[in-house]
Scaffold this active site. Structure first.
Site, short mmCIF file in Angstrom:
data_model
loop_
_atom_site.label_atom_id
_atom_site.label_comp_id
_atom_site.label_asym_id
_atom_site.label_seq_id
_atom_site.Cartn_x
_atom_site.Cartn_y
_atom_site.Cartn_z
N CYS A 63 36.49 -12.76 1.11
CA CYS A 63 35.31 -13.62 1.11
C CYS A 63 34.59 -13.49 2.45
CB CYS A 63 35.71 -15.07 0.87
SG CYS A 63 34.31 -16.19 1.01
N CYS A 92 35.69 -16.04 -4.94
CA CYS A 92 36.50 -16.51 -3.84
C CYS A 92 37.26 -17.72 -4.39
CB CYS A 92 35.63 -16.93 -2.66
SG CYS A 92 36.57 -17.90 -1.46
N LYS A 151 -5.49 -5.29 -6.84
CA LYS A 151 -4.42 -4.29 -6.92
C LYS A 151 -3.91 -4.17 -8.34
CE LYS A 151 -2.04 -4.18 -2.86
NZ LYS A 151 -1.36 -3.20 -2.09
N LYS A 201 -16.93 -4.69 -2.71
CA LYS A 201 -17.60 -5.01 -1.45
C LYS A 201 -19.01 -5.47 -1.73
CE LYS A 201 -15.10 -1.28 0.83
NZ LYS A 201 -15.18 0.12 1.26
N TYR A 258 -16.12 3.63 4.71
CA TYR A 258 -16.72 2.54 5.49
C TYR A 258 -17.34 3.11 6.75
CZ TYR A 258 -16.83 -2.13 7.70
OH TYR A 258 -17.20 -3.30 8.30
N GLU A 289 -11.26 37.36 1.53
CA GLU A 289 -12.42 37.44 2.44
C GLU A 289 -12.36 36.32 3.47
OE1 GLU A 289 -16.46 38.49 0.42
OE2 GLU A 289 -15.07 37.83 -1.16
N PHE A 290 -11.99 35.15 2.97
CA PHE A 290 -11.90 34.00 3.87
C PHE A 290 -10.88 34.28 4.97
CE2 PHE A 290 -10.29 29.93 5.29
CZ PHE A 290 -11.44 29.15 5.41
N ASP A 291 -9.71 34.75 4.55
CA ASP A 291 -8.65 35.01 5.53
C ASP A 291 -9.07 36.06 6.56
OD1 ASP A 291 -7.11 33.18 4.31
OD2 ASP A 291 -5.88 34.61 3.19
N ARG A 295 -4.31 3.13 11.74
CA ARG A 295 -4.58 1.70 11.79
C ARG A 295 -3.69 0.97 12.81
NH1 ARG A 295 -5.58 -3.33 9.52
NH2 ARG A 295 -3.61 -4.36 9.25
N GLU A 326 -15.21 0.37 -5.78
CA GLU A 326 -14.63 1.65 -5.35
C GLU A 326 -13.15 1.69 -5.71
OE1 GLU A 326 -15.05 1.74 -1.10
OE2 GLU A 326 -17.11 1.03 -1.27
N GLU A 329 -9.29 6.97 4.14
CA GLU A 329 -7.87 7.06 3.85
C GLU A 329 -7.44 8.53 3.89
OE1 GLU A 329 -7.01 3.97 3.42
OE2 GLU A 329 -5.04 3.95 2.46
N LYS A 375 -9.30 1.98 -4.67
CA LYS A 375 -8.48 1.72 -3.49
C LYS A 375 -7.49 2.87 -3.40
CE LYS A 375 -5.89 -1.89 -1.21
NZ LYS A 375 -4.87 -1.05 -0.65
N CYS A 392 34.95 -17.17 4.23
CA CYS A 392 36.19 -17.82 4.66
C CYS A 392 37.36 -16.84 4.75
CB CYS A 392 36.53 -18.98 3.71
SG CYS A 392 37.03 -18.43 2.08
N ASP A 442 -10.18 34.32 -1.47
CA ASP A 442 -9.25 33.90 -0.41
C ASP A 442 -9.10 34.99 0.64
OD1 ASP A 442 -8.91 31.68 -1.88
OD2 ASP A 442 -6.78 32.01 -2.37
N SER A 452 -7.70 -5.94 7.52
CA SER A 452 -7.28 -5.53 6.18
C SER A 452 -8.10 -6.33 5.17
CB SER A 452 -5.79 -5.74 6.01
OG SER A 452 -5.52 -7.10 6.13
N ASP A 462 -4.49 5.14 -2.07
CA ASP A 462 -3.17 4.78 -1.57
C ASP A 462 -2.66 5.84 -0.59
OD1 ASP A 462 -0.87 3.39 -1.25
OD2 ASP A 462 0.03 3.99 -3.15
N CYS A 469 36.13 -23.31 1.15
CA CYS A 469 35.13 -22.28 1.48
C CYS A 469 33.76 -22.95 1.66
CB CYS A 469 35.10 -21.24 0.36
SG CYS A 469 33.91 -19.93 0.64
S1 IVH Z 1 -12.46 -1.06 2.96
C1 IVH Z 1 -13.24 -4.10 6.23
N1 IVH Z 1 -12.22 0.57 0.92
O1 IVH Z 1 -6.85 -0.67 1.76
C2 IVH Z 1 -12.99 -3.23 5.07
N2 IVH Z 1 -10.25 0.03 2.13
O2 IVH Z 1 -6.19 -3.78 3.14
C3 IVH Z 1 -12.06 -2.12 5.37
N3 IVH Z 1 -8.24 1.16 1.33
O3 IVH Z 1 -6.47 -0.98 5.18
C4 IVH Z 1 -11.37 -1.49 4.24
N4 IVH Z 1 -9.21 2.29 -0.28
O4 IVH Z 1 -6.40 1.35 4.20
C5 IVH Z 1 -11.58 -0.08 1.91
N5 IVH Z 1 -12.21 2.03 -0.87
C6 IVH Z 1 -11.55 1.40 0.10
C7 IVH Z 1 -10.17 1.55 0.32
C8 IVH Z 1 -9.55 0.82 1.34
C9 IVH Z 1 -8.08 2.05 0.35
C10 IVH Z 1 -7.13 0.63 2.16
C11 IVH Z 1 -7.40 0.58 3.61
C12 IVH Z 1 -7.22 -0.85 4.03
C13 IVH Z 1 -6.48 -1.44 2.86
C14 IVH Z 1 -6.90 -2.85 2.54
#
Ligand code: IVH
Length: 682
Positions: free
Chosen positions: A418, A436, A323, A299, A237, A45-47, A146, A123, A184, A125, A421, A43, A92, A127, A442
């Site tokens: 109430c 009431c 989900k 996908k 994506y 050296e990096f700094d 977005r 993949e 994300e 998802k 009324c 760290d 979405s 958050d 009422c």
């Molecule tokens: S693909 C057209 N891949 O989930 C396809 N979305 O409603 C575009 N998200 O708004 C999204 N992980 O914010 C994709 N591996 C993933 C994702 C992902 C999270 C979110 C993204 C999107 C929402 C889906």
């Protein structure tokens, strides 16, 4: 030339070489650290290198470069975010919470591709917050949130502070001159926990979850905040002319080569079974990931196939998000409102920021009663923990008092009058609910009683809905349920009679309700605690309203299933002069206030004291009819099998689990015909 530049000119005539060298080296170290999780130098050296570069850049403003690694630590410049239009709208994904719908998606893809073979890229998802990054000639030029999908906030300066997002791509890569990559922005658990410990130490309110923390950070006006918070990203994506691969997976692999951080959990599946395996593995495995995830994204892998499947108005047909079911969620309490029901009971309702919970979006939860609010010590602005439980109405099960701060509002208190009324509210000894007492005047109580009266299980006047009830009440045509029987078609058919047909239908519906048997009329009266079952027992035991009116609490309690609370409620209802009058008016209107001769005759005690379970589909009567037959003969229809079950009345297509359980308990299984023979109804 400024004085500073003249000085530079003499002290360090050509800093460019060193600056370039430092930038290259720091970029390489950053990538190793933030994308590959490898530390190549200490760290310190990096700094030192970073510090040297900052000094050189400060002395040579002509060498300023927005892509320099020094820019990732944020500057003190600040300004509002510009709203900009997305190059490609950010759609979405369609969501699902159950595996069956994943199967439906798979089959839709199969059908849409007319049986061609296809692969699905699975993949995580993530958050966090979705972000669109634009690269021109290998440099990050724009980063946009977005927003509403069409336009978003330009947060480029904050995004530049995220070390795992490359500002410049390695020269000679297969990247096209212009492209967009989406992903994300995330706050890893580690950064999130650290941030919250710092806040706790400083006495500041804690952040509820990493998504909110990432969002707040990215929207901060001061990029130094973003720089200090340890944000990360996953990209998922790639869009643009000339992107290298023919499949989604290959493109993300190429993007990984260019320096982007791509989720390591990505995997191709060739069948629905493989998809389910992936879901199972990661539903459990996600707990050990460094960032928050809330599902799986599926996908169609081939870009040609994606194009042929196309889009709906809101989301692509080639992708879906599965989900994970959140059984419990946290959200913010914004307001408490109070609802008055037909019995006058006042229910406090929490209005909260919408939050996904076990498959639906939850905005409201019941707060039960005044004691509950006091015990929870609820304040407006509190972060509350919500569950769905067994019921449909969500419940608040706790408050994050650790998240309280200056934003927290006043404690929630129960109202004293109430809301409908204005009558002062009352609480009866030993009861949790607040009421009431103005039942006669009422409005929601009157309308609630009428709505209950016409409901399917009561008088079943289905030509009349809540809107019509409201309209009739507003127009002063009905004040209570007895007024329904005085309505005339011409009062309901509109000014020039254009709604005569529906008015006549309504009047006919009301007329037909005169045939409804006594037990349902009794239920329709809406006596507190007298549900369908109690009404049935009372009607059978007393046979007519006059006997019931004359009954004492003790006599009522002798009826099977009637306890002190119900008995007390019946006695006090019957004693009220208003209610007696109402009964008289309904009797004059022609409603049934005694068991019919047929009912009296049909009654027997053939099944007295027997608990009977009904299951399957029947040919000769409906399930409801069988239920009525069981009760007519003194039996009780119960929902689940136990050793106390007398027998199982079984129709066709009974569930195998039920059959097995009945077998295990050694229960008798009675078919439709046998049952009818038992009660002498062949
Ligand atoms: S693909 C057209 N891949 O989930 C396809 N979305 O409603 C575009 N998200 O708004 C999204 N992980 O914010 C994709 N591996 C993933 C994702 C992902 C999270 C979110 C993204 C999107 C929402 C889906």
């Amino acid at each position: 030339m400024s004085q500073q530049q003249i000085l530079n000119f003499f002290s360090d005539p050509d800093p460019r070489e060193e600056i370039d060298e430092l930038r290259r080296e720091l970029n390489r170290l950053n990538h190793a650290y933030y994308v590959d999780n490898r530390s190549l130098v200490s760290d310190q050296e990096f700094d030192q290198m970073m510090h040297r570069l900052q000094t050189l850049e400060a002395a040579h403003p002509e060498c300023f470069d927005p892509d320099s690694p020094t820019q990732r630590v944020g500057s003190d410049l600040s300004g509002d975010f510009r709203t900009v239009e997305h190059s490609n709208p950010m759609l979405s994904l369609a969501n699902t919470y159950n595996r069956r719908e994943v199967g439906d998606f798979y089959r839709r893809v199969q059908d849409g591709l007319h049986g061609q073979p296809f692969r699905i890229c699975c993949e995580m998802k993530y958050d966090g917050l979705s972000i669109s990054l634009i690269y021109d000639h290998g440099r990050l030029t724009r980063a946009v949130t977005r927003g509403d999908g069409v336009r978003g906030d330009d947060v480029t300066r904050n995004i530049r502070t995220i070390r795992s997002i490359p500002l410049v791509l390695p020269p000679g890569g297969s990247w096209p001159p212009h492209f967009e990559i989406r992903g994300e922005v995330l706050m890893p658990w580690e950064s999130f926990n650290r941030l919250n410990s710092e806040r706790e130490a400083a006495g500041e309110p804690l952040l509820a979850n990493p998504r909110n923390a990432a969002s707040g950070t990215l929207k901060s006006k001061d990029p130094r905040v973003a720089a200090s918070r340890g944000l990360d990203a996953r990209l998922y994506y790639l869009i643009g002319e000339g992107i290298p691969g023919e499949s989604h997976y290959d493109n993300l692999m190429a993007a990984r080569e260019w320096g982007f951080k791509i989720g390591g959990e990505m995997q191709l599946a060739d069948s629905l079974e493989e998809i389910y395996e992936y879901i199972d593995r990661w539903d459990a495995g996600r707990a050990s990931l460094p960032v928050a995830t809330d599902g799986i994204v599926l996908k169609v892998n081939s870009l040609v196939q994606q194009r042929s499947l196309g889009l709906t108005a809101k989301s692509p047909r080639w992708a879906i998000a599965y989900k994970f079911q959140a059984e419990e969620q946290e959200t913010v309490l914004r307001e408490v409102t109070f609802q008055v029901g037909r019995t006058g009971a006042v229910t406090p309702v929490a209005n909260m920021d919408p939050v996904p919970l076990s498959g639906t979006t939850v905005r409201r939860a019941t707060l039960n009663n005044a004691d509950f609010i006091r015990e929870m010590d609820l304040h407006l602005g509190d972060t509350v923990r919500v569950i769905k439980g067994g019921e449909i109405i969500p419940k608040i099960i706790g408050v994050r008092t650790d998240l309280r701060g200056p934003h927290t509002g006043a404690p929630v208190t129960f109202i004293t009058r109430c809301p409908e009324c204005g009558t002062p509210l009352v609480r009866f000894e030993g009861e949790a609910a607040t009421y009431c007492p103005n039942s006669a005047l009422c409005p929601p109580q009157i309308k609630g009683r009428i709505e209950h009266f016409i409901s399917r299980k009561a008088m079943n006047i289905d030509s009349l809905g809540p809107e019509t009830v409201d309209d009739l009440w507003q127009r002063g045509l009905i004040h209570d349920v007895a007024d329904l029987y005085l309505l005339r078609a011409d009062q309901l058919s509109g000014e020039d009679g254009e709604r005569m047909k529906s008015a006549q239908k309504l009047i006919r519906g009301i007329g037909q309700s005169r045939e409804v048997p006594f037990e349902r009329v009794l239920f329709a009266l809406g006596i507190r605690f007298v549900g369908e079952t109690a009404a049935k027992s009372l009607a059978r035991a007393f046979r007519n309203i006059d006997a019931l009116m004359a009954a004492t609490a003790d006599e009522l309690c002798r009826v099977d299933g009637i306890g002190g609370v119900i008995a007390g409620s019946v006695v006090s209802w019957m004693a009220d002069a208003h209610n007696r009058q109402l009964v008289e008016r309904l009797r004059r209107a022609g409603l049934r206030f005694e068991l019919s001769g047929e009912q009296l005759e049909a009654q027997s005690s053939l099944l007295a004291g027997q608990s009977i379970v009904i299951s399957g589909v029947f040919a000769r009567h409906s399930r409801d009819e069988y239920k009525a037959l069981i009760e007519q003969h003194g039996g009780k229809n119960v929902g689940s099998l136990s050793k106390n079950t007398a027998f199982l009345l079984a129709g066709e297509n009974m569930g195998p689990a039920k059959l097995e359980k009945a077998g295990k308990l050694g229960l008798r299984i009675v078919g439709e015909d046998e049952f009818l023979a038992m009660i002498g109804e062949e």
